[in-house]
Design a protein around this motif. Sequence first.
Motif, PDB file in Angstrom:
ATOM      1  N   MET A   1       0.842  -1.187   0.000  1.00  0.00           N
ATOM      2  CA  MET A   1       0.000   0.000   0.000  1.00  0.00           C
ATOM      3  C   MET A   1       0.878   1.237   0.000  1.00  0.00           C
ATOM      4  N   THR A   2       0.579   2.169  -0.864  1.00  0.00           N
ATOM      5  CA  THR A   2       1.361   3.384  -0.936  1.00  0.00           C
ATOM      6  C   THR A   2       1.071   4.281   0.239  1.00  0.00           C
ATOM      7  N   SER A   3       2.105   4.838   0.790  1.00  0.00           N
ATOM      8  CA  SER A   3       1.927   5.791   1.876  1.00  0.00           C
ATOM      9  C   SER A   3       1.303   7.052   1.354  1.00  0.00           C
ATOM     10  N   PRO A   4       0.242   7.559   1.981  1.00  0.00           N
ATOM     11  CA  PRO A   4      -0.399   8.759   1.483  1.00  0.00           C
ATOM     12  C   PRO A   4       0.464   9.991   1.644  1.00  0.00           C
ATOM     13  N   ARG A   5       1.491   9.880   2.458  1.00  0.00           N
ATOM     14  CA  ARG A   5       2.325  11.066   2.658  1.00  0.00           C
ATOM     15  C   ARG A   5       3.494  11.098   1.693  1.00  0.00           C
ATOM     16  N   SER A   6       4.166   9.950   1.563  1.00  0.00           N
ATOM     17  CA  SER A   6       5.339   9.954   0.687  1.00  0.00           C
ATOM     18  C   SER A   6       4.964   9.887  -0.765  1.00  0.00           C
ATOM     19  N   GLY A   7       3.859   9.163  -1.052  1.00  0.00           N
ATOM     20  CA  GLY A   7       3.424   9.001  -2.424  1.00  0.00           C
ATOM     21  C   GLY A   7       4.407   8.248  -3.273  1.00  0.00           C
ATOM     22  N   GLU A   8       5.241   7.442  -2.650  1.00  0.00           N
ATOM     23  CA  GLU A   8       6.278   6.750  -3.422  1.00  0.00           C
ATOM     24  C   GLU A   8       5.708   5.507  -4.056  1.00  0.00           C
ATOM     25  N   MET A  91       4.975  18.225  15.611  1.00  0.00           N
ATOM     26  CA  MET A  91       5.655  17.296  14.691  1.00  0.00           C
ATOM     27  C   MET A  91       5.340  15.844  15.024  1.00  0.00           C
ATOM     28  N   LEU A  92       5.384  15.527  16.343  1.00  0.00           N
ATOM     29  CA  LEU A  92       5.053  14.160  16.750  1.00  0.00           C
ATOM     30  C   LEU A  92       3.597  13.835  16.445  1.00  0.00           C
ATOM     31  N   ALA A  93       2.720  14.811  16.683  1.00  0.00           N
ATOM     32  CA  ALA A  93       1.288  14.589  16.425  1.00  0.00           C
ATOM     33  C   ALA A  93       1.038  14.333  14.936  1.00  0.00           C
ATOM     34  N   VAL A  94       1.750  15.089  14.079  1.00  0.00           N
ATOM     35  CA  VAL A  94       1.596  14.889  12.631  1.00  0.00           C
ATOM     36  C   VAL A  94       1.984  13.460  12.250  1.00  0.00           C
ATOM     37  N   THR A  95       3.088  12.976  12.825  1.00  0.00           N
ATOM     38  CA  THR A  95       3.543  11.617  12.534  1.00  0.00           C
ATOM     39  C   THR A  95       2.537  10.580  13.016  1.00  0.00           C
ATOM     40  N   VAL A  96       2.058  10.743  14.259  1.00  0.00           N
ATOM     41  CA  VAL A  96       1.109   9.785  14.828  1.00  0.00           C
ATOM     42  C   VAL A  96      -0.197   9.783  14.049  1.00  0.00           C
ATOM     43  N   VAL A  97      -0.738  10.976  13.799  1.00  0.00           N
ATOM     44  CA  VAL A  97      -2.023  11.069  13.080  1.00  0.00           C
ATOM     45  C   VAL A  97      -1.880  10.503  11.671  1.00  0.00           C
ATOM     46  N   GLY A  98      -0.775  10.836  10.986  1.00  0.00           N
ATOM     47  CA  GLY A  98      -0.570  10.313   9.636  1.00  0.00           C
ATOM     48  C   GLY A  98      -0.466   8.802   9.614  1.00  0.00           C
ATOM     49  N   SER A  99       0.229   8.237  10.613  1.00  0.00           N
ATOM     50  CA  SER A  99       0.375   6.789  10.676  1.00  0.00           C
ATOM     51  C   SER A  99      -0.962   6.100  10.934  1.00  0.00           C
ATOM     52  N   VAL A 100      -1.735   6.653  11.868  1.00  0.00           N
ATOM     53  CA  VAL A 100      -3.044   6.061  12.183  1.00  0.00           C
ATOM     54  C   VAL A 100      -3.970   6.141  10.973  1.00  0.00           C
ATOM     55  N   LEU A 101      -3.983   7.306  10.320  1.00  0.00           N
ATOM     56  CA  LEU A 101      -4.825   7.446   9.127  1.00  0.00           C
ATOM     57  C   LEU A 101      -4.393   6.463   8.042  1.00  0.00           C
ATOM     58  N   GLY A 102      -3.059   6.251   7.907  1.00  0.00           N
ATOM     59  CA  GLY A 102      -2.562   5.297   6.916  1.00  0.00           C
ATOM     60  C   GLY A 102      -2.995   3.881   7.208  1.00  0.00           C
ATOM     61  N   VAL A 103      -2.964   3.477   8.483  1.00  0.00           N
ATOM     62  CA  VAL A 103      -3.389   2.120   8.863  1.00  0.00           C
ATOM     63  C   VAL A 103      -4.871   1.931   8.575  1.00  0.00           C
ATOM     64  N   VAL A 104      -5.684   2.927   8.977  1.00  0.00           N
ATOM     65  CA  VAL A 104      -7.136   2.807   8.746  1.00  0.00           C
ATOM     66  C   VAL A 104      -7.435   2.766   7.256  1.00  0.00           C
ATOM     67  N   GLN A 105      -6.743   3.634   6.505  1.00  0.00           N
ATOM     68  CA  GLN A 105      -6.955   3.653   5.051  1.00  0.00           C
ATOM     69  C   GLN A 105      -6.596   2.307   4.435  1.00  0.00           C
ATOM     70  N   THR A 106      -5.455   1.726   4.836  1.00  0.00           N
ATOM     71  CA  THR A 106      -5.021   0.429   4.318  1.00  0.00           C
ATOM     72  C   THR A 106      -6.033  -0.658   4.657  1.00  0.00           C
ATOM     73  N   TRP A 107      -6.533  -0.647   5.874  1.00  0.00           N
ATOM     74  CA  TRP A 107      -7.502  -1.656   6.295  1.00  0.00           C
ATOM     75  C   TRP A 107      -8.776  -1.588   5.454  1.00  0.00           C
ATOM     76  N   ILE A 108      -9.305  -0.372   5.271  1.00  0.00           N
ATOM     77  CA  ILE A 108     -10.563  -0.229   4.526  1.00  0.00           C
ATOM     78  C   ILE A 108     -10.349  -0.571   3.058  1.00  0.00           C
TER      79      ILE A 108
END
Length: 618
Positions: A1-8, A91-108
């Motif tokens: 699954m592509t990371s929504p932040r890196s877009g790689e 900065m930490l919150a951005v990382t945590v929120v982005g990671s959680v959103l990525g996991v939920v997005q991947t699951w759905i």
Amino acid sequence: MTSPRSGEPGPGSRSRKIDPADRAQLAESPVSLRRIGALFSPYRPQIAVVTVLIIAASAVSLANPFLVRAVIDKAIPDQDVTLLVWAVIGMLAVTVVGSVLGVVQTWISTTVGQRIMHGLRTRVFAHLQRQSLSFFTRTRGGEIQSRLTNDIGGMQTVVTSTATSIASNVTTVVGTAIAMAVLSWRLSLLSLIVLPPAIWLTRKVARMRREITAQRQRTLADMQTQIEESLSISGIQLGKTLGAGPAMSERFADTSHVLADLEVRSQLSGRWRMATMNIVFAAIPALLYLAAGLPATSGGMTIGTLVAFTGLQAALFRPLMSLLDVGVSVTSSLALFSRIFEYLDLPVEIDDPEHPVHLRREDVAGAVRLADICFRYEGSDRNALDSVSIEVPAGSSLALVGETGSGKTTLASLVARLHDPSMGSVRIDGVDLRSIPLAELSELVGVVSQETYLLHATIRENLRHARPDATDADIEAAARDAQVHELIASLPDGYDTVVGARGHRFSGGEKQRIAIARTLLRDPRVLILDEATSALDNETERAVQAALDTVSRGRTTITIAHRLSTIREADQIVVLDRGRVAERGTHAELVELGGRYAALLARGGGHAGAAAEERAVA
């Protein structure tokens, strides 16, 4: 699954060319986007949630450069501890929120993709089950397996990864471009000038490596083929008898030399690609630093803005490269959908009737009537059966004999409705087979063929395959009738013995009797025996024939005979010649007639001893 932040993009997804085979597939079988959309329509709420999550994750990640700028330009120079702490927390919150959103997005997205793939797999499998035998005779087995596994597996990547990758890359590029413009419109203009040649150079090197890699794979496949052909038992024997060993060795050496050269070129092109990427990643920030340091272009830019902008610009490159290959991804994805839809659109030649006639098995006597049957195989220039009419009274036996290609197996396949006649009708108790649901017809007509197919499972599972609700007592009774129970009981694991691939643990006669028991579990009213003993030795044939004699009692039996000694007691014998009925009658009548049947006997249609006995009777 592509990371929504890196877009790689995934490995190998950059700088590809459209496969000509994909273009050809779409040209031959165009795909409607509306039809693809229909697969996703039941999951609109989930797709909407995934879209929102992708946008949210991309938006949240854009906060980092601004936080970095605040730390460098204000918090550290002004010794503002409060601002520094909140920026770090942010900065930490951005990382945590982005990671959680990525996991939920991947699951759905993965759940939705797997459900769509499950639906497609089962639909294709069920649809292929309904295809006629002619489809499977003209289609390679590997092709069917490839579409069910490789193509749908490839579509799984499309559904669960490519779509979300494109969406996340688009939002990342758009959001990053906006953030860059907000930070510094001057540096943004400079990036627009620098990026195109950098992208062009990277794509050119990657394309060169892809071509070398493709050539290397073809050469490697050639080498593997040479090894398989030359070093197999048959290949070694052929090489020794023809004296071709030196030529084979020379050919292998040439292929190995080409492969070695391609390996060197591939490694060098890989190093060139890495070098190009390193140059690009080093050159762009360097130019940005130069522009920021020159009075004419700096515009009073702060260090924090420069650092934040450089980070954004680096994050823009990979998703932008991925979006440049969207055309390749879309074309390959549509080609996969086209191949799957091609199978789903296959017409069903032998299908359930629109207005079915239901027959209760206990009420069926089993009288079979073929009326003016004509049948021609697809692509043939003559009828396999031509104006054939035969009546088989309930509980009687019919034997079909004739030269190879006379139409015996074709006629039997019509009674089992493996094919439908081109003209005429086949009826059981006066009901046209085309009016009987296929599932009910398979309960009325049982087939035992020469080629016995057993599943790689236990004997019990093989037998229960014919009737899933059969009890152990039913299974044992069928095995007794087929005269194979004693053999099974003598095995260490009994009915739980695994038969092995295609039943290789058993002899031909043993497999045949297991197949007979499997057919008996369905208790058919009409039994078709398609040369069931022709490939067996004399002793094994007698054992199988004894089982067949037992199971045929009380049933309407149609036997295709290879050895005429097995059909002397048939109530009716029909001799076929080039698809027509040449003779019919009992054994004694046909021997006395002295026609084709007698000629077949004279040529040794049965065992040598049996043939002599027939002539003595005549």
